[in-house]
Structures are given as C-alpha cells and as structure tokens.
Design a protein around this motif. Sequence first.
Motif, PDB file in Angstrom:
ATOM      1  N   UNK A 243       0.816  -1.208   0.000  1.00 13.04           N
ATOM      2  CA  UNK A 243       0.000   0.000   0.000  1.00 13.04           C
ATOM      3  C   UNK A 243       0.848   1.257   0.000  1.00 13.04           C
ATOM      4  N   UNK A 244       1.896   1.270   0.810  1.00 18.66           N
ATOM      5  CA  UNK A 244       2.795   2.429   0.862  1.00 18.66           C
ATOM      6  C   UNK A 244       3.454   2.683  -0.489  1.00 18.66           C
ATOM      7  N   UNK A 245       3.943   1.617  -1.108  1.00 21.86           N
ATOM      8  CA  UNK A 245       4.638   1.770  -2.389  1.00 21.86           C
ATOM      9  C   UNK A 245       3.704   2.340  -3.449  1.00 21.86           C
ATOM     10  N   UNK A 246       2.484   1.811  -3.508  1.00 20.18           N
ATOM     11  CA  UNK A 246       1.522   2.303  -4.493  1.00 20.18           C
ATOM     12  C   UNK A 246       1.132   3.751  -4.202  1.00 20.18           C
ATOM     13  N   UNK A 247       0.993   4.098  -2.933  1.00 19.20           N
ATOM     14  CA  UNK A 247       0.611   5.459  -2.567  1.00 19.20           C
ATOM     15  C   UNK A 247       1.728   6.448  -2.875  1.00 19.20           C
ATOM     16  N   UNK A 248       2.966   6.082  -2.586  1.00 22.08           N
ATOM     17  CA  UNK A 248       4.089   6.960  -2.928  1.00 22.08           C
ATOM     18  C   UNK A 248       4.121   7.243  -4.423  1.00 22.08           C
ATOM     19  N   UNK A 249       3.898   6.215  -5.222  1.00 24.13           N
ATOM     20  CA  UNK A 249       3.908   6.378  -6.677  1.00 24.13           C
ATOM     21  C   UNK A 249       2.747   7.268  -7.128  1.00 24.13           C
ATOM     22  N   UNK A 250       1.567   7.061  -6.529  1.00 25.84           N
ATOM     23  CA  UNK A 250       0.405   7.868  -6.892  1.00 25.84           C
ATOM     24  C   UNK A 250       0.648   9.341  -6.579  1.00 25.84           C
ATOM     25  N   UNK A 251       1.266   9.619  -5.449  1.00 26.18           N
ATOM     26  CA  UNK A 251       1.602  10.997  -5.095  1.00 26.18           C
ATOM     27  C   UNK A 251       2.598  11.591  -6.092  1.00 26.18           C
ATOM     28  N   UNK A 252       3.596  10.812  -6.473  1.00 27.90           N
ATOM     29  CA  UNK A 252       4.607  11.294  -7.420  1.00 27.90           C
ATOM     30  C   UNK A 252       3.986  11.610  -8.776  1.00 27.90           C
ATOM     31  N   UNK A 253       3.104  10.721  -9.241  1.00 31.73           N
ATOM     32  CA  UNK A 253       2.444  10.911 -10.532  1.00 31.73           C
ATOM     33  C   UNK A 253       1.593  12.180 -10.526  1.00 31.73           C
TER      34      UNK A 253
END
Length: 372
Positions: A243-253
């Motif tokens: 969940x953290x990894x996907x959320x970090x990526x979503x924030x970056x995008x």
Amino acid sequence: MSALPAVPLTPLPEIDLRHVLVLTDDTGIAQHATFGTPDLHHGYCTDDNARALIAGVMARELGVGEEKANGRQPDSHTEQLSVALQRYLAFLNYAFDPETGRFRNFMGYDRRWLEAVGSQDSQARALWALGTATARVRADAITDLAEHLFCAALPALEQCDAIRPWAYGLLGICEYLKVHPEDEDASQRAEALGDRLLRVLRRNAKSDWPWWEDELTWGNAKLPHALIEHGRRTGSEAAIEAGEKALRWLLKVQTGEKGRLSIIGNNGWYTRNGRRACFDQQPIEAKALVQACLAAARVRPQAFWVDEAARCFEWFLGGNDLGIPVYNPETGGCYDGLMEDCVNKNQGAESTLAYVLSVLEIHDYARGAAVE
C-alpha cells in the motif's frame, strides 16, 4: 511505535458544517447544488448520504455540537448535527432492500427510487459508513440500526467484482471489527478482500507502473488506503508495504512542476503509456489522498506522510495547478471541480463532503497525535 508527527498546518482548519447542513433536508443530503443553493432536480443518492453519515459520525466523535467545557452553547449550525445524523442513517435504511441485500442508490426529489439496485460502489460505500457508525458512535439510537444494516448488507459484498468496492468494503469491515473483533465471518471476509486486493496488485504491477490497473481513474487513493488499514489491523507487513509503495507512486504521478498536487482529471483520466488528463480535477481525489496519507502516518510515523497529507489538503486552499481556492469560506462549501481556467462554482454534496471529510480526518489524526 514512535510518536505520531504533527500535521504541519497551523492553525488546523476549522470544522465547518454549514453547507453540509444547507444541503440536508428531512430526506437526506441533496446530491447537487446550483452555485451555493441545493439543486432539487437531481434528488438524492446513497453514495452521498453514506459520505455524510461518516462526516457526521466523525464530527460527533470530535465533539462538534457539544457544549463547551465553560458552559457556552454550541454554534447554531452544529446544533443540527444529531438530527442530520439520523437523516443520513434513515436514508440508508430506506435505501436497503432486505430481499436482495442491496442498497438502491438514486432517488428523485419526490422520494421515488430511480433504480431497483444501486451500483457496487454505493453498496460498499454504505457498508463503509455503517461500519464507521457502528465503531465510533456510542449511542444506541444510531449504533443499533447501523450494526443491523451492516450485518444484513455485508453478504452482498460478495457480488462485487470490482476493486474499488472491495476497498470501500474492506475499510468498512476494518472499522466494524474495532468493536466486534470476535465476528469470525467479518474477519474472514476482510481477509479475503485484503488478499484479493494484494493479489490483483501483484499481478498487474510493473516497475514503472506499480498499480492495480493500466489506468488511473477515480477514487485512486482508496486502494492503497484499504491495504494499509488492512495491514494495520492484521499486522501484515506485506499489505502495508504494498500500500505504501503504491501510494508513494500515486503521489509522485500527481505532483506538478511547482510541487503542488496536480490531480489526474476525469476528462480522459490517465492510461499507462498514454497522455494524462490535467482537468477536470475532482475534490474527492484530494480527500482520498489526505485520508490515505494519514492512514500511512499512523502505521509509519514519518514526517513524509503528514507533509504529503498537508500538501494534498492545500489543494483545496489554492495549492493547485491554477492557484485558485476550491473551498469557499463564505458558504462552507467546496466547488465541484478545478477546470482548465476556473473552478466549477456549483457546490454539491460530493465536493463539499470531500473538503469536510479532509478537515475531519486531519483533526482526528491530530487528536491521536496529541494523545501519543
């Protein structure tokens, strides 16, 4: 666990229920508004009344509407909170069809249902709201019915085959299990939903696109949010880390050139290897990010997560691609979206509740941080 870092917002934004209550009548909360006035042509929906129930529950839990310690009476708009809570719960009760175990969604202003069965999203959002009410309200007049409806509607969640309803439903079960950890059926359903979300993510994720689908559309942050909450409840590091990894990526995008939150627009969304839509940006996406980041901060007490939650919240106040506030302090409402060169000045329930729920989530987190 380390102490929770404080959200870098000083002072914290005011909890403002004025426009939520303007939109609320003796049926429930109206879906839409024309500018700042309820638009009765579009009636009501279960989706918004579920969101409103969560907002009312959180506001009550935070003490909104209660008499102050010094004996002062609450503000006039908060005196309506208890009545409004019952309106939203009554709407969900009326929306529920015990024969199918499903909720209807859209209702006309004449109180006639416009469909026999609502969407999968509305089913799961109602469960999220009912689970929240069951866990967070200490008043039998609300919790008895909320719990009854939750248990009656839970089996139909198996009919949902889309990932977002899985996420909404999982969030609701996680809330419910806070007060009913002995419920084996609910626990097993939560495990199954968490496993499904993790399995689909692992099957579809690529190194440059660590996501459930090949397109980013609506309610994106609810997916990592649900995994993080599931991992928090069960102690699953695999769920939390994914969940953290996907959320970090979503924030970056969704970070623009100036470092501001730049939400993927619903006018075309964002398909992998394609062009991303910059507009129309929806307030519910900012809200979902605030909630997900603060959920991550509760599990991993790092300044990164609270800083990101604050950055996402600032989207409402002008920290966006146009530098225009989306929250309207004159009414307490929130505009319906950020267009290419302006805001959509209608202030409907979904958008206003997105702002209000973001504020409530920040206050709820801050209260927990103070206790820590």
